[in-house]
Design a protein around this motif. Structure first.
Motif, mmCIF file in Angstrom:
data_model
loop_
_atom_site.group_PDB
_atom_site.id
_atom_site.type_symbol
_atom_site.label_atom_id
_atom_site.label_comp_id
_atom_site.label_asym_id
_atom_site.label_seq_id
_atom_site.Cartn_x
_atom_site.Cartn_y
_atom_site.Cartn_z
ATOM 1 N N LEU A 139 0.948 -1.352 -0.010
ATOM 2 C CA LEU A 139 0.114 -0.188 -0.009
ATOM 3 C C LEU A 139 0.919 1.165 0.025
ATOM 4 C CD1 LEU A 139 -2.907 -1.040 2.381
ATOM 5 C CD2 LEU A 139 -2.644 -1.290 0.136
ATOM 6 N N ALA A 140 1.951 1.128 0.349
ATOM 7 C CA ALA A 140 2.862 2.248 0.423
ATOM 8 C C ALA A 140 3.374 2.573 -0.850
ATOM 9 C CB ALA A 140 4.137 2.186 1.384
ATOM 10 N N ALA A 141 3.498 1.730 -1.808
ATOM 11 C CA ALA A 141 3.751 1.937 -3.270
ATOM 12 C C ALA A 141 2.635 2.505 -3.869
ATOM 13 C CB ALA A 141 4.409 0.690 -3.918
ATOM 14 N N ALA A 142 1.501 2.001 -3.582
ATOM 15 C CA ALA A 142 0.110 2.537 -4.132
ATOM 16 C C ALA A 142 0.000 4.026 -3.778
ATOM 17 C CB ALA A 142 -0.952 1.543 -3.741
ATOM 18 N N ALA A 143 0.451 4.502 -2.610
ATOM 19 C CA ALA A 143 0.312 5.747 -2.317
ATOM 20 C C ALA A 143 1.344 6.730 -2.556
ATOM 21 C CB ALA A 143 0.247 5.607 -0.614
ATOM 22 N N ASP A 144 2.461 6.191 -3.253
ATOM 23 C CA ASP A 144 3.534 7.096 -3.554
ATOM 24 C C ASP A 144 3.459 7.796 -4.826
ATOM 25 O OD1 ASP A 144 6.128 8.176 -4.345
ATOM 26 O OD2 ASP A 144 6.975 6.233 -4.693
ATOM 27 N N THR A 145 3.186 9.109 -4.712
ATOM 28 C CA THR A 145 2.601 9.868 -5.890
ATOM 29 C C THR A 145 3.658 10.165 -6.682
ATOM 30 O OG1 THR A 145 3.320 11.962 -4.407
ATOM 31 C CG2 THR A 145 1.060 11.422 -4.315
ATOM 32 N N ALA A 178 -1.055 -1.645 -10.743
ATOM 33 C CA ALA A 178 -0.241 -2.622 -9.647
ATOM 34 C C ALA A 178 -0.803 -3.076 -8.640
ATOM 35 C CB ALA A 178 1.164 -1.801 -9.580
ATOM 36 N N LEU A 179 -1.760 -2.428 -7.879
ATOM 37 C CA LEU A 179 -2.375 -2.924 -6.926
ATOM 38 C C LEU A 179 -3.493 -3.973 -7.231
ATOM 39 C CD1 LEU A 179 -2.557 -2.388 -3.871
ATOM 40 C CD2 LEU A 179 -4.368 -0.538 -4.270
ATOM 41 N N ALA A 180 -4.214 -3.614 -8.315
ATOM 42 C CA ALA A 180 -5.120 -4.739 -8.673
ATOM 43 C C ALA A 180 -4.556 -5.870 -8.960
ATOM 44 C CB ALA A 180 -5.927 -4.067 -10.122
ATOM 45 N N ALA A 181 -3.322 -5.771 -9.828
ATOM 46 C CA ALA A 181 -2.677 -6.951 -10.214
ATOM 47 C C ALA A 181 -2.253 -7.910 -8.878
ATOM 48 C CB ALA A 181 -1.406 -6.819 -11.112
ATOM 49 N N ALA A 182 -1.746 -7.063 -8.012
ATOM 50 C CA ALA A 182 -1.109 -7.642 -6.876
ATOM 51 C C ALA A 182 -2.345 -8.371 -5.893
ATOM 52 C CB ALA A 182 -0.525 -6.743 -5.909
ATOM 53 N N LEU A 183 -3.420 -7.746 -5.973
ATOM 54 C CA LEU A 183 -4.576 -8.248 -5.225
ATOM 55 C C LEU A 183 -5.147 -9.638 -6.076
ATOM 56 C CD1 LEU A 183 -6.706 -8.446 -3.013
ATOM 57 C CD2 LEU A 183 -7.940 -6.775 -4.550
ATOM 58 N N ALA A 234 -17.046 11.928 -1.855
ATOM 59 C CA ALA A 234 -18.168 10.759 -2.160
ATOM 60 C C ALA A 234 -18.019 10.294 -3.591
ATOM 61 C CB ALA A 234 -19.475 11.532 -2.279
ATOM 62 N N ASP A 235 -17.484 10.941 -4.594
ATOM 63 C CA ASP A 235 -16.915 9.913 -5.617
ATOM 64 C C ASP A 235 -15.857 9.212 -5.693
ATOM 65 O OD1 ASP A 235 -19.094 11.420 -6.709
ATOM 66 O OD2 ASP A 235 -18.090 12.897 -7.926
ATOM 67 N N ALA A 236 -14.933 9.520 -5.041
ATOM 68 C CA ALA A 236 -13.650 8.758 -4.812
ATOM 69 C C ALA A 236 -14.001 7.407 -3.922
ATOM 70 C CB ALA A 236 -12.732 9.523 -4.076
ATOM 71 N N ALA A 237 -14.983 7.827 -3.185
ATOM 72 C CA ALA A 237 -15.304 6.288 -2.460
ATOM 73 C C ALA A 237 -16.153 5.398 -3.195
ATOM 74 C CB ALA A 237 -16.386 6.653 -1.185
ATOM 75 N N ARG A 238 -16.938 6.064 -4.065
ATOM 76 C CA ARG A 238 -17.644 5.047 -5.068
ATOM 77 C C ARG A 238 -16.566 4.401 -6.144
ATOM 78 N NH1 ARG A 238 -21.224 9.863 -4.840
ATOM 79 N NH2 ARG A 238 -23.072 9.286 -3.449
ATOM 80 N N ALA A 239 -15.584 5.298 -6.600
ATOM 81 C CA ALA A 239 -14.737 4.954 -7.668
ATOM 82 C C ALA A 239 -13.643 3.539 -6.773
ATOM 83 C CB ALA A 239 -13.671 5.895 -7.811
ATOM 84 N N ALA A 240 -13.360 3.707 -5.705
ATOM 85 C CA ALA A 240 -12.762 2.782 -4.851
ATOM 86 C C ALA A 240 -13.323 1.693 -4.879
ATOM 87 C CB ALA A 240 -12.239 3.261 -3.443
ATOM 88 N N TYR A 241 -14.726 1.682 -4.602
ATOM 89 C CA TYR A 241 -15.774 0.555 -4.624
ATOM 90 C C TYR A 241 -15.666 -0.103 -6.071
ATOM 91 C CZ TYR A 241 -19.875 -2.487 -3.738
ATOM 92 O OH TYR A 241 -20.834 -3.381 -3.640
ATOM 93 N N ALA A 242 -15.973 0.550 -6.987
ATOM 94 C CA ALA A 242 -15.791 0.119 -8.191
ATOM 95 C C ALA A 242 -14.711 -0.582 -8.519
ATOM 96 C CB ALA A 242 -16.162 1.361 -9.354
ATOM 97 N N VAL A 243 -13.331 0.074 -8.256
ATOM 98 C CA VAL A 243 -12.263 -0.746 -8.486
ATOM 99 C C VAL A 243 -12.134 -2.079 -7.803
ATOM 100 C CG1 VAL A 243 -9.692 -0.578 -8.146
ATOM 101 C CG2 VAL A 243 -10.829 1.347 -9.166
ATOM 102 N N ARG A 244 -12.401 -2.326 -6.550
ATOM 103 C CA ARG A 244 -12.661 -3.562 -5.836
ATOM 104 C C ARG A 244 -13.371 -4.502 -6.438
ATOM 105 N NH1 ARG A 244 -13.951 -3.175 -0.371
ATOM 106 N NH2 ARG A 244 -15.138 -1.324 -0.911
ATOM 107 N N ALA A 245 -14.558 -4.107 -6.859
ATOM 108 C CA ALA A 245 -15.627 -4.824 -7.354
ATOM 109 C C ALA A 245 -14.954 -5.271 -8.552
ATOM 110 C CB ALA A 245 -17.055 -4.068 -7.608
ATOM 111 N N HIS A 246 -14.311 -4.710 -9.533
ATOM 112 C CA HIS A 246 -13.870 -5.394 -10.804
ATOM 113 C C HIS A 246 -12.766 -6.222 -10.379
ATOM 114 C CE1 HIS A 246 -12.564 -5.508 -14.717
ATOM 115 N NE2 HIS A 246 -11.092 -5.023 -14.609
#
Length: 214
Positions: A70-76, A86-91, A134-146
């Protein structure tokens, strides 16, 4: 005769034993009693660490997610799209490592520390791209669902591969009439495990295109 010394056990030992049962016997066989038997302990000894089967399952999910960077995923320093990929592939890869992991992940709410950290990282990343919270939360949910949806289809394919390899009959399933589904047959290679781009990456890009353009 005096009883022998009590065996020392840790939470790590218990979770490792639970994963061994998951691999060898499947999700339905994972239980406090089963883990206790595998470790040569009484169920009461396990309950000292995990008061219920649900608590044990949640610990297994947390172990599964603990290796996500998660540290790498947060690295801007890297573009957000690359970090999401990268995070999706790792999961997806982490879930694929264990037989029955997909059932495990969907056996209860993803509310442990690592699960919540994953969601927090996704929300923060989308917010950094200019999305309202609010939109970011929905986007995060959409990515996890995918990602979980693709992982579920992966798991189904692996089960089918194992069953096909072990079948002695060549009759095949009654619903496997490929001639009735020419489009599916002609495009199957596009969503196969070795497809390039992968179904996960292609779908994630289309999802991000829509989310980030909104």
């Amino acid at each position: 005769m005096k009883p022998g010394p009590r065996r020392s056990v840790s939470q790590v030992d218990i979770v490792d034993a639970a994963f061994e049962i998951l691999e060898q016997k499947g999700f339905a066989a994972v239980s406090v009693r089963g883990v206790a038997a595998a470790l040569g302990l009484t169920p009461t000894a396990i309950y000292t660490y995990f008061p219920s089967k649900n608590a044990l399952l949640r610990a297994m999910v947390e172990e599964l997610l603990s290796s996500l960077d998660l540290a790498a995923a947060a690295d801007t320093g890297a573009p957000w799209r690359e970090r999401v990929h990268a995070l999706a592939a790792a999961l997806r890869a982490r879930i694929a490592e264990h037989t029955g992991a997909m059932v495990l992940v969907t056996s209860g709410p993803l509310d442990g520390r690592h699960a919540l950290g994953l969601n927090e990282t996704l929300i923060a990343g989308f917010m950094a791209e200019g999305m309202p919270q609010a939109d970011a939360a929905r986007a995060a949910y959409a990515v996890r669902a995918h990602v979980l949806g693709v992982a579920a289809l992966d798991a189904a394919e692996r089960v089918d591969d194992v069953e096909t390899a072990s079948e002695t009959s060549t009759a095949g399933a009654l619903w496997s009439d490929a001639a009735s589904h020419p489009l599916t047959e002609a495009t199957a290679h596009l969503v196969a495990g070795d497809a390039e781009p992968s179904a996960l990456a292609w779908g994630l890009d289309r999802l991000l295109d829509g989310l980030l353009a909104a």
